[in-house]
Design a protein around this motif. Sequence first.
Motif, PDB file in Angstrom:
ATOM      1  N   UNK A 185       0.824  -1.213   0.000  1.00 37.86           N
ATOM      2  CA  UNK A 185       0.000   0.000   0.000  1.00 37.86           C
ATOM      3  C   UNK A 185       0.857   1.260   0.000  1.00 37.86           C
ATOM      4  N   UNK A 186       1.893   1.270   0.814  1.00 37.24           N
ATOM      5  CA  UNK A 186       2.808   2.423   0.871  1.00 37.24           C
ATOM      6  C   UNK A 186       3.544   2.582  -0.457  1.00 37.24           C
ATOM      7  N   UNK A 187       3.960   1.478  -1.036  1.00 34.83           N
ATOM      8  CA  UNK A 187       4.662   1.509  -2.331  1.00 34.83           C
ATOM      9  C   UNK A 187       3.758   2.093  -3.424  1.00 34.83           C
ATOM     10  N   UNK A 188       2.500   1.642  -3.437  1.00 35.76           N
ATOM     11  CA  UNK A 188       1.545   2.148  -4.442  1.00 35.76           C
ATOM     12  C   UNK A 188       1.292   3.636  -4.226  1.00 35.76           C
ATOM     13  N   UNK A 189       1.166   4.064  -2.991  1.00 36.65           N
ATOM     14  CA  UNK A 189       0.984   5.491  -2.692  1.00 36.65           C
ATOM     15  C   UNK A 189       2.153   6.309  -3.203  1.00 36.65           C
TER      16      UNK A 189
END
Length: 121
Positions: A98-102
């Motif tokens: 999720x952090x990577x996609x953000x």
Amino acid sequence: MDGSRKEEEEDSTFTNISLADDIDRSSKILYPRHKSLLPKMMNADMDVDAENQVELEEKTRLINQVLELQHTLEDLSARVDAVKEENLKLKSENQVLGQYIENLMSASSVFQTTDTKSKRK
């Protein structure tokens, strides 16, 4: 008549043994005659042994069932623990993804918010 009949019934089942040389009716002790009672006692013993055997088999069956259920419970508990660990691992991986996609979305101009009012002026 009634007293002699009772004595005859007692004599057919028991042997009189006196406690003193001068025999008095109250000083007699009645002991079972082994010949007449032995088959009955043996049958009773056999019945008790059969009942004990049945009880023992039932207890053994129940003990084995309890042990099997305990092992099943231990296996299920271990499985629950493994699933909990896997769940925590997957949650952690989801947070990282999720952090990577953000971060990708914020770095890309395609996902940048545009101010429509500033473009019109």
